[in-house]
Scaffold this motif. Structure first.
Motif, mmCIF file in Angstrom:
data_model
loop_
_atom_site.group_PDB
_atom_site.id
_atom_site.type_symbol
_atom_site.label_atom_id
_atom_site.label_comp_id
_atom_site.label_asym_id
_atom_site.label_seq_id
_atom_site.Cartn_x
_atom_site.Cartn_y
_atom_site.Cartn_z
ATOM 1 N N LEU A 41 4.112 -49.207 40.414
ATOM 2 C CA LEU A 41 2.964 -49.636 41.221
ATOM 3 C C LEU A 41 2.272 -50.859 40.636
ATOM 4 N N VAL A 42 2.073 -50.860 39.323
ATOM 5 C CA VAL A 42 1.260 -51.909 38.689
ATOM 6 C C VAL A 42 2.034 -53.208 38.524
ATOM 7 N N HIS A 43 3.278 -53.133 38.058
ATOM 8 C CA HIS A 43 4.037 -54.340 37.733
ATOM 9 C C HIS A 43 5.152 -54.659 38.720
ATOM 10 N N PHE A 69 3.981 -48.349 47.960
ATOM 11 C CA PHE A 69 3.417 -46.993 47.960
ATOM 12 C C PHE A 69 4.337 -46.092 47.155
ATOM 13 N N ALA A 70 3.748 -45.049 46.586
ATOM 14 C CA ALA A 70 4.515 -44.088 45.798
ATOM 15 C C ALA A 70 4.126 -42.670 46.159
ATOM 16 N N HIS A 71 5.130 -41.812 46.217
ATOM 17 C CA HIS A 71 4.928 -40.361 46.298
ATOM 18 C C HIS A 71 5.298 -39.804 44.933
ATOM 19 N N ALA A 72 4.317 -39.244 44.229
ATOM 20 C CA ALA A 72 4.525 -38.744 42.869
ATOM 21 C C ALA A 72 4.515 -37.226 42.879
ATOM 22 N N LEU A 119 -4.026 -42.975 37.721
ATOM 23 C CA LEU A 119 -4.000 -43.788 38.936
ATOM 24 C C LEU A 119 -5.331 -44.510 39.123
ATOM 25 N N VAL A 120 -6.419 -43.790 38.848
ATOM 26 C CA VAL A 120 -7.750 -44.395 38.968
ATOM 27 C C VAL A 120 -7.963 -45.437 37.879
ATOM 28 N N VAL A 165 -4.805 -48.007 41.212
ATOM 29 C CA VAL A 165 -3.743 -47.888 42.225
ATOM 30 C C VAL A 165 -3.792 -46.534 42.937
ATOM 31 N N GLN A 166 -4.920 -45.859 42.858
ATOM 32 C CA GLN A 166 -5.017 -44.525 43.456
ATOM 33 C C GLN A 166 -4.823 -44.549 44.965
#
Length: 420
Positions: free
Chosen positions: A233-235, A240-243, A258-259, A263-264
């Motif tokens: 997500l960051v780099h 979008f991601a499902h974790a 995430l917070v 990227v929350q």
């Protein structure tokens, strides 16, 4: 050496300058020389060589060298002591705490390496296990923390066999185990007594961060505290991601992370068993970061891939490598008949041709990758009722997990076959 740690006086053997070198060699041979302090001149034109105070009772004056016991007032720390390593500082502090009770057995029980997370030091499980340490009580941990510049201490144990790889960590000093760690500009917070953190996976996290994921949807089936979810997500700019994660302690840390990294809003956390995940047809990329094997997640990974376009699976696995086997080099053709270009793997080479762990393709790695590609191709064909193609993009050797066992990651491209 901190001047506050320097005693007002230390014992020494004083001799004439012409005998100083011979006396020094004798003291070093008997392990009596105190290397923390410099040799100093004392009245009478003599040279004083500091000796270990805790060994005074075993000190015998050498017959062949005229010398006498003196006390050096305000001793000067040696150059080596001023630049001493943290491990040496720890040993010196403990030796000062124990005095005459210090022994070679205890010195062998003092750790020479540890993990540091902010103001917490995480000790190895085999440190400070000798019986005499227990008698010191809290003074031991306060001394260790002070010597290492930490406020909190914990000691690792073995990973619990609970299916969640929960750590067995004992908090030795401090109120809680929450720490913060920064990797590649990403902030991770977690409770070391509840969650695992593997610094050995840093190379894979860096690789993930460099993948071209712009606009893609990721499904991370074993997210943990966000080891790989966050780099994506960051780099890597995943849209979008499902974790997915079933350990409640890891889920709490994941939400915080995430917070922390802002990227929350681009991630949905699925708390529960990823094998029961109800997602379908959503992912451009799936991360299966579970060792020793992520095989139980392969059917789920196939279901969540976009059925119209497919995507890439990053499959982690521990593969045993027989030491007697001759490696297959990257530019050799090691694919079985029928694999074609889909059976070739790519590996990194450092600048100047220096080989890295992943430079050579062991035969076992290649066979595992090809067998996995065949298995995934079959799962996808069975799921969708039509042929699929699988292609080995890359085999990454993350680290040596155990003797002759390597933690590998297979990048496997999966695409539906075009109708003929």
């Amino acid at each position: 050496m901190d001047t506050r740690d320097v005693p007002t006086a230390v014992p020494a053997l004083a001799t004439e300058p012409r005998f100083a070198q011979r006396l020094r060699e004798r003291l070093e041979e008997e392990q009596l020389l105190d290397g923390r302090y410099r040799l100093q001149e004392v009245p009478g034109g003599r040279v004083a060589l500091p000796v270990l105070e805790e060994k005074l009772e075993w000190l015998q004056l050498p017959q062949e060298v005229p010398c006498g016991l003196v006390w050096i007032q305000d001793p000067v720390p040696s150059r080596a002591a001023r630049r001493r390593t943290p491990a040496r500082a720890l040993r010196d502090a403990l030796r000062g705490l124990l005095g005459q009770s210090w022994s070679e057995e205890l010195e062998g029980d003092v750790p020479r390496a540890w993990q540091r997370h902010g103001d917490m030091v995480l000790l190895s499980e085999d440190s400070f296990r000798a019986a005499p340490w227990e008698k010191l009580g809290p003074a031991l941990w306060e001394t260790v923390a002070s010597a290492l510049g930490a406020r909190r201490l914990a000691r690792r144990g073995r990973v619990l066999p609970d299916g969640m790889r929960s750590p067995s960590v004992t908090l030795l000093l401090g109120r809680d185990g929450w720490v913060e760690h920064v990797d590649n500009g990403i902030r991770y917070t977690f409770d070391v007594t509840k969650c695992m953190f593997s610094p050995g996976n840093i190379t894979e996290k860096l690789r993930v961060a460099s993948l071209p994921c712009s606009g893609e949807v990721l499904v991370d089936l074993y997210a943990g505290i966000g080891y790989f979810t966050l780099p994506y997500l960051v780099h890597a700019a995943a849209a979008f991601a499902h974790a997915c994660e079933w350990n409640g302690h890891a889920v709490e840390a994941l939400r915080r992370n995430l917070v922390l990294n802002g990227v929350q809003d681009r991630c949905h956390v699925h708390h529960g068993d990823s094998r029961q995940l109800e997602l379908r047809d959503v992912a451009d990329r799936v991360n299966l970061g579970l060792i020793p094997s992520s095989e139980e997640g392969w059917p789920v990974a196939c279901r969540v891939l976009k059925k119209g376009t497919g995507g890439v699976l990053h499959i982690h696995h521990n593969v045993e490598t027989l030491p007697a086997q001759t490696p297959v080099l990257r530019d050799e053709q090691g694919s079985p008949e029928g694999a074609g270009s889909e059976g070739q793997a790519q590996h990194p080479m450092e600048a100047g041709g220096k080989e890295t762990l992943g430079t050579r393709i062991r035969p076992e790695w290649q066979r595992w990758a090809e067998a996995t590609a065949v298995r995934i191709r079959g799962l996808l064909a069975e799921l969708h009722g039509q042929p699929w193609h699988t292609s080995i993009l890359h085999i990454e050797a993350v680290k040596s997990y155990a003797p002759h066992v390597h933690h590998l990651v297979l990048d496997l491209e999966c695409r539906p076959a075009l109708p003929t």
